[in-house]
Design a protein around this motif. Structure first.
Motif, PDB file in Angstrom:
ATOM      1  N   VAL A   1       0.589  -1.178   0.117  1.00 15.52           N
ATOM      2  CA  VAL A   1       0.129  -0.018   0.027  1.00 15.52           C
ATOM      3  C   VAL A   1       1.003   1.233  -0.001  1.00 15.52           C
ATOM      4  CG1 VAL A   1      -1.882  -1.197   1.039  1.00 15.52           C
ATOM      5  CG2 VAL A   1      -0.219  -0.058   2.603  1.00 15.52           C
ATOM      6  N   ASP A   2       2.154   0.977  -0.073  1.00 15.54           N
ATOM      7  CA  ASP A   2       3.085   1.946  -0.014  1.00 15.54           C
ATOM      8  C   ASP A   2       4.396   1.713  -0.440  1.00 15.54           C
ATOM      9  OD1 ASP A   2       4.141   4.813   0.219  1.00 15.54           O
ATOM     10  OD2 ASP A   2       3.883   5.173   2.229  1.00 15.54           O
ATOM     11  N   PHE A   3       5.250   2.428  -0.632  1.00 20.05           N
ATOM     12  CA  PHE A   3       6.886   2.022  -0.749  1.00 20.05           C
ATOM     13  C   PHE A   3       7.454   1.715   0.778  1.00 20.05           C
ATOM     14  CE2 PHE A   3      11.419   2.755  -0.839  1.00 20.05           C
ATOM     15  CZ  PHE A   3      11.668   2.068  -1.806  1.00 20.05           C
ATOM     16  N   ALA A   4       8.154   0.589   0.397  1.00 14.91           N
ATOM     17  CA  ALA A   4       8.767   0.136   1.647  1.00 14.91           C
ATOM     18  C   ALA A   4      10.172  -0.758   1.145  1.00 14.91           C
ATOM     19  CB  ALA A   4       8.012  -0.540   2.642  1.00 14.91           C
ATOM     20  N   ALA A   5      10.955  -1.071   2.165  1.00 17.14           N
ATOM     21  CA  ALA A   5      12.247  -1.882   1.924  1.00 17.14           C
ATOM     22  C   ALA A   5      12.556  -2.237   3.022  1.00 17.14           C
ATOM     23  CB  ALA A   5      13.134  -1.272   0.887  1.00 17.14           C
ATOM     24  N   SER A   6      13.558  -3.544   3.182  1.00 16.26           N
ATOM     25  CA  SER A   6      13.888  -3.950   4.330  1.00 16.26           C
ATOM     26  C   SER A   6      15.213  -4.727   4.063  1.00 16.26           C
ATOM     27  CB  SER A   6      13.115  -4.840   5.023  1.00 16.26           C
ATOM     28  OG  SER A   6      12.693  -6.158   4.259  1.00 16.26           O
ATOM     29  N   ALA A   7      16.056  -4.804   4.782  1.00 19.12           N
ATOM     30  CA  ALA A   7      17.485  -5.663   4.747  1.00 19.12           C
ATOM     31  C   ALA A   7      17.746  -6.216   5.973  1.00 19.12           C
ATOM     32  CB  ALA A   7      18.579  -4.542   4.440  1.00 19.12           C
ATOM     33  N   ASP A   8      18.165  -7.636   5.938  1.00 20.50           N
ATOM     34  CA  ASP A   8      18.734  -8.199   7.103  1.00 20.50           C
ATOM     35  C   ASP A   8      20.116  -8.879   6.659  1.00 20.50           C
ATOM     36  OD1 ASP A   8      16.453  -8.435   8.976  1.00 20.50           O
ATOM     37  OD2 ASP A   8      15.446  -9.085   7.591  1.00 20.50           O
ATOM     38  N   ILE A   9      21.141  -8.546   7.560  1.00 26.25           N
ATOM     39  CA  ILE A   9      22.395  -8.773   7.164  1.00 26.25           C
ATOM     40  C   ILE A   9      22.898  -9.496   8.502  1.00 26.25           C
ATOM     41  CG2 ILE A   9      24.652  -8.080   6.498  1.00 26.25           C
ATOM     42  CD1 ILE A   9      23.526  -5.645   5.402  1.00 26.25           C
ATOM     43  N   SER A  10      23.432 -10.857   8.241  1.00 30.59           N
ATOM     44  CA  SER A  10      24.070 -11.436   9.201  1.00 30.59           C
ATOM     45  C   SER A  10      25.208 -12.297   8.829  1.00 30.59           C
ATOM     46  CB  SER A  10      23.182 -12.586   9.885  1.00 30.59           C
ATOM     47  OG  SER A  10      22.750 -13.760   9.001  1.00 30.59           O
ATOM     48  N   LEU A  11      25.829 -13.300   9.773  1.00 30.39           N
ATOM     49  CA  LEU A  11      27.245 -13.882   9.388  1.00 30.39           C
ATOM     50  C   LEU A  11      26.590 -15.304   8.349  1.00 30.39           C
ATOM     51  CD1 LEU A  11      28.981 -14.331  12.624  1.00 30.39           C
ATOM     52  CD2 LEU A  11      29.495 -12.556  10.622  1.00 30.39           C
ATOM     53  N   LEU A  12      25.262 -15.290   8.715  1.00 31.11           N
ATOM     54  CA  LEU A  12      24.798 -16.626   7.668  1.00 31.11           C
ATOM     55  C   LEU A  12      24.188 -16.162   6.326  1.00 31.11           C
ATOM     56  CD1 LEU A  12      22.644 -18.385  10.669  1.00 31.11           C
ATOM     57  CD2 LEU A  12      24.681 -19.132   9.316  1.00 31.11           C
ATOM     58  N   GLY A  13      24.287 -14.799   6.241  1.00 30.06           N
ATOM     59  CA  GLY A  13      23.649 -14.426   4.669  1.00 30.06           C
ATOM     60  C   GLY A  13      22.711 -13.084   4.869  1.00 30.06           C
ATOM     61  N   VAL A  14      22.162 -12.714   3.807  1.00 32.25           N
ATOM     62  CA  VAL A  14      21.824 -11.485   3.241  1.00 32.25           C
ATOM     63  C   VAL A  14      20.153 -11.729   2.882  1.00 32.25           C
ATOM     64  CG1 VAL A  14      21.907  -9.255   2.083  1.00 32.25           C
ATOM     65  CG2 VAL A  14      23.868 -10.267   2.714  1.00 32.25           C
ATOM     66  N   ASN A  15      19.083 -10.872   3.277  1.00 34.44           N
ATOM     67  CA  ASN A  15      17.672 -11.091   3.043  1.00 34.44           C
ATOM     68  C   ASN A  15      17.595  -9.417   2.572  1.00 34.44           C
ATOM     69  OD1 ASN A  15      17.752 -13.543   3.883  1.00 34.44           O
ATOM     70  ND2 ASN A  15      16.102 -13.615   5.092  1.00 34.44           N
ATOM     71  N   LEU A  16      17.022  -9.237   1.199  1.00 38.20           N
ATOM     72  CA  LEU A  16      16.576  -8.001   0.831  1.00 38.20           C
ATOM     73  C   LEU A  16      15.090  -7.973   0.301  1.00 38.20           C
ATOM     74  CD1 LEU A  16      19.817  -6.909  -1.181  1.00 38.20           C
ATOM     75  CD2 LEU A  16      19.392  -6.227   1.115  1.00 38.20           C
ATOM     76  N   SER A  17      14.343  -7.021   0.711  1.00 39.17           N
ATOM     77  CA  SER A  17      13.005  -7.106   0.205  1.00 39.17           C
ATOM     78  C   SER A  17      12.622  -5.419  -0.352  1.00 39.17           C
ATOM     79  CB  SER A  17      12.066  -7.682   0.910  1.00 39.17           C
ATOM     80  OG  SER A  17      11.708  -6.762   2.077  1.00 39.17           O
ATOM     81  N   ALA A  18      11.751  -5.306  -1.267  1.00 40.66           N
ATOM     82  CA  ALA A  18      11.265  -4.130  -1.562  1.00 40.66           C
ATOM     83  C   ALA A  18       9.911  -4.264  -2.011  1.00 40.66           C
ATOM     84  CB  ALA A  18      12.210  -3.560  -2.699  1.00 40.66           C
ATOM     85  N   GLU A  19       8.983  -3.220  -1.937  1.00 36.89           N
ATOM     86  CA  GLU A  19       7.698  -3.068  -2.243  1.00 36.89           C
ATOM     87  C   GLU A  19       7.296  -1.712  -2.777  1.00 36.89           C
ATOM     88  OE1 GLU A  19       4.962  -3.292   1.206  1.00 36.89           O
ATOM     89  OE2 GLU A  19       6.633  -4.584   1.885  1.00 36.89           O
ATOM     90  N   GLY A  20       6.299  -1.801  -3.647  1.00 38.02           N
ATOM     91  CA  GLY A  20       5.526  -0.356  -3.866  1.00 38.02           C
ATOM     92  C   GLY A  20       4.470  -0.551  -4.943  1.00 38.02           C
ATOM     93  N   LEU A  21       4.138   0.620  -5.452  1.00 44.49           N
ATOM     94  CA  LEU A  21       2.959   0.625  -6.136  1.00 44.49           C
ATOM     95  C   LEU A  21       3.148   1.619  -7.249  1.00 44.49           C
ATOM     96  CD1 LEU A  21      -0.181   2.030  -4.174  1.00 44.49           C
ATOM     97  CD2 LEU A  21       2.297   1.864  -3.562  1.00 44.49           C
TER      98      LEU A  21
END
Length: 820
Positions: free
Chosen positions: A231-251
């Motif tokens: 319902v809006d623009f957003a993004a997230s990031a998770d970084i650790s010694l095990l890996g990286v997760n990235l996400s983004a959303e928008g309309l």
């Protein structure tokens, strides 16, 4: 109740805990007019506050949680839309009202994700909890394993067993689309990433048995995942010694197109390198997912769900030392390796889904999906092993080391396994709802095309003498008596299969809500049918069909000061064989394997109450399953091998209990208890424990906070489970020799500090909406859990030793999370 947090702080020797959030939830969405055009300046209000929609029609409003709130949507010249909501703390719900000039929409129904789930026996999990709870393989499956009736004795695996079933008996859906997992994986450390990306999830529903006819044909459970719609623009990031997760959303600017995107890279060498085996280990687990939605108008929308996963597993073992035995008689197994393993699993998944709503009562959906997997499993590993006595001199720098060993044998394993599978689905689903009545129906066609080459063998040598399988026809007395038969591998499997499976399945079900004076009731009656044909090169075509009736009934009495729901569910569940279930122990396809059949009987109770002026819920379910046409199997790590004979019958019964609520104000925690007994009777030889006979399971998920430093959080995920019948050699006759592994106990703890929260971000105008740093400790008590045993033989002493294969020890991980 303050003693409970202090107990855990003392136990863990840390004084930290999660932030105390206010008892609020968030309602977001876009207000439209009857022509599906976003409306600005719509007043969104409730008793204690309100706000206006912006130029794009978007609004976001915080409302009190854990109680019924009436929201009014008003605009000059348009009718009022009024709806009631009951949201959990910190829950985020999307609601897109349509304001009309002709019809006034006043809803008497309370909008809550919890109401329907309670009467259907669905467990709802909070996606935010999924993202915060620590685990060696974090995600939705990690949280499932803390529920009663769900078990997994391998923290490196995302697979789970439910109420005596195996890993192949669980349905997984993402946005109504059934998803699959690779075929050849035999070890948890090879799995990599689950197809469910927790960063994209909006709703999680889980049923451990007695589920409706609208779900597919499996024997054990359903995991129903819904990805959110931005319902809006957003993004997230998770970084650790095990890996990286990235996400983004928008309309898009006109709000018609929404996009959700996620990518993950995972490297669990931190965990595997902590195991007793020293290796040169290079895992590369990567996936990319996207969920797109285009709204043409108020009646029709088109969705696309796509996933690409590339998992590469490179493994070069070097040495291993495992100490076992007793304090009085310690023994060490020392192994020197030569060779390597190269595995590759590439999966491609895409699905289009069109939804048409001609009116407020009817919804029609068409889904087309394709899943393609290419898998390779190559290895040549030579292991030379010796036995010795480790030093037990406490305080000595050489304690645990082996001064002297005697060579007792070697082992050579070889595999050249390839599999290519293409699964295509075309499905129609429909729903008609009017008043208290609801009709659901569906029809699905699936074509599964599998090409498979299986080529593997194992050679074992002990003190110069080739070891043959421990079967009567291979009995020998070397070196005391000569054995003149030709040498053969200890085990060998060769097969080449080209199989096509065509399936047609459908369902029809009817649901109705009833009011008996002040008592509310609901029932669901449904039936499924499944027809399939197995054919292929050098395979005689075989067609079979099954029919599965199912039903549910729920009752909610109006008792003063008591909020209870009673549930009954019964039905017949069939599991037509998937490709792996058609393969026998030697890899040959048996086309006339029948569908396994199970009769479910489930009785449940859901009691919601207040304790210490905070909400709690006690959920209990007793169940019984009677199984026939059972396809018996062996389980080693996560690899399942079927007999493909349908020559067994089985049963499972047990009790699941879960107490959930705010043990600490503002957080959700729970304690779960599962009791289970499952046995099978193969060829009428008598009942013995099934490989998933998990007799006792205790799970504990706990969240806490430091009152004086509310930005410091604690998350604890702890599981205790009795041992499985998995400690015997894979060739052993279970009716002659069956042992259990030791109990499984694991506690993972996470500590997080919120550097920037939403309030601080708003004041400081930071690019971060939230920023946190944390420390995770996996297996904090350093418990040596074993997944299988390796059996070594000493020709000199005529003894055989069961050497445990341990899982991961205590491991530390550092993690950073950000939301934009």
């Amino acid at each position: 109740m303050k003693a409970l947090p202090h107990f855990f702080f003392t136990l863990l020797c840390f004084g930290v805990a999660p932030v105390l959030f206010a008892q609020t939830a968030t309602l977001k969405g876009i207000a439209f007019n009857q022509n599906n055009i976003p409306l600005s300046d719509v007043n969104v209000s409730y008793a204690d506050g309100g706000r206006l929609t912006d130029e794009s029609g978007f609004y976001s409003i915080e409302i009190p949680a854990e109680r019924i709130i009436t929201i009014r949507f008003t605009h000059v010249g348009l009718k009022v839309v009024e709806a009631k909501f009951f949201l959990k703390k910190n829950e985020l719900l999307e609601f897109n009202p349509v304001l009309s000039t002709r019809i006034q929409q006043i809803s008497e129904v309370i909008i809550s994700s919890e109401n329907q789930d309670r009467i259907e026996g669905i467990v709802s999990l909070n996606p935010e909890t999924v993202r915060k709870i620590p685990g060696a393989n974090p995600g939705v499956e990690n949280l499932l394993q803390s529920l009663p009736g769900v078990s997994s004795n391998n923290e490196l695996s995302t697979q789970y067993a439910v109420r005596g079933g195996n890993y192949d008996e669980n349905l997984v859906y993402i946005n109504d689309i059934e998803v699959y997992r690779p075929f050849l994986i035999r070890s948890g450390q090879q799995e990599g990433l689950s197809i469910v990306n927790p960063d994209l999830v909006r709703d999680i529903g889980f049923s451990a048995g007695g589920f409706q006819a609208k779900y597919g044909d499996k024997l054990s459970s359903v995991l129903d995942i819904t990805y959110r719609r931005p319902v809006d623009f957003a993004a997230s990031a998770d970084i650790s010694l095990l890996g990286v997760n990235l996400s983004a959303e928008g309309l898009s600017k006109n709000k018609k197109l929404t996009a959700l995107f996620g990518t993950r890279y995972w490297d669990n060498s931190l965990l595997v390198n902590a195991k007793p085996t020293e290796t040169n280990y290079k895992p590369r687990f990567t996936d990319i997912q996207t969920y797109l939605t285009y709204t043409f108008n108020s009646k029709f929308e088109l969705d696309f769900l796509g996933n690409i996963g590339v998992n590469r597993y490179s493994y070069q073992p070097q040495t291993r030392q495992t100490n076992f035995g007793t304090l009085a008689d310690p023994i060490a197994l020392v192994v020197v390796y030569d060779g390597q393993e190269e595995d590759k699993y590439e999966t491609y998944f895409g699905a289009f889904s069109g939804t048409y709503k001609p009116n407020d009562h009817l919804k029609l959906k068409l889904i087309a999906s394709s899943y393609h997997t290419q898998e390779q499993e190559y290895y040549d590993i030579n292991a030379k092993y010796a036995l010795g006595t480790p030093s037990t001199n406490i305080g000595d720098t050489s304690v645990g080391e082996v001064d002297f060993t005697r060579a007792i044998g070697s082992q050579f394993t070889h595999a050249r396994n390839n599999l290519d599978a293409l699964i295509v689905n075309l499905q129609h689903k429909g729903q008609y709802q009017k008043g208290s009545d609801q009709l659901d129906w569906g029809l699905k066609y699936a074509r599964e095309s599998i090409r498979d080459r299986l080529q593997e063998y194992e050679i074992i040598d002990s003190a110069g003498f080739s070891i043959r399988p421990s079967l009567e026809r291979f009995t020998n007395q070397q070196p005391y008596e000569p054995f003149e038969a030709p040498l053969k591998p200890f085990s060998s499997r060769r097969a080449q299969n080209d199989v096509v499976i065509n399936r047609v399945s459908g369902y029809f079900q009817f649901s109705k809500r009833l009011n008996w004076n002040t008592t509310k009731a609901w029932y669901n009656l449904g039936i499924r049918s499944h027809l399939w044909t197995v054919s292929g090169q050098d395979i005689a075509s075989k067609t079979q069909q099954v029919v599965s009736p199912r039903g549910q009934f729920s009752l909610k009495p109006t008792w003063k000061n008591t909020n209870m729901v009673f549930r009954l569910a019964a039905g017949m569940y069939h599991q037509p064989p998937f490709y792996r279930e058609l393969r026998d122990m030697q890899g040959q396809v048996i086309p006339d394997v029948k569908a396994q059949q199970s009769i479910h009987l489930v009785a449940g109770n859901d009691w919601s109450f207040k304790l210490w002026e905070r909400p709690f819920s006690l959920t209990s379910e007793a169940y019984y399953k009677s199984l026939s046409n059972v396809n018996a199997y062996t389980l080693e790590n996560v690899r399942i091998r079927y007999r493909a004979k349908n020559d067994a019958e089985a049963y499972a019964y047990g009790l699941d209990l879960r107490l959930s609520g705010e043990f600490v104000p503002g957080t959700e925690s729970w304690i779960s208890l599962g009791l289970l007994k499952t046995e099978e009777n193969i060829q009428n030889r008598g009942y013995i424990s099934r490989p998933t006979d998990q007799r006792f399971k205790l799970g504990f998920l706990f969240q806490d906070y430091v009152p004086t430093i509310p930005d410091v959080k604690l998350y604890l995920n702890m599981v205790y489970q009795t041992g499985l019948p998995g400690g015997s050699p894979n060739y052993a006759n279970p009716y002659v020799y069956q042992t259990r592994l030791p109990f499984y106990f694991r506690a993972d703890v996470g500590f997080a500090y919120t550097i920037i929260n939403s309030k601080r971000a708003l004041k400081s105008k930071s690019i971060f909406k939230e920023l946190s740093a944390g420390l995770e400790i996996f297996n904090i008590f350093d418990r040596n859990n074993s997944i299988t045993n390796t059996f070594v033989r000493d020709a000199a002493t005529q003894q055989q030793y069961a050497v445990p294969n341990y899982l991961t020890p205590r491991v530390f991980n550092v993690k950073f999370s950000a939301k934009f």
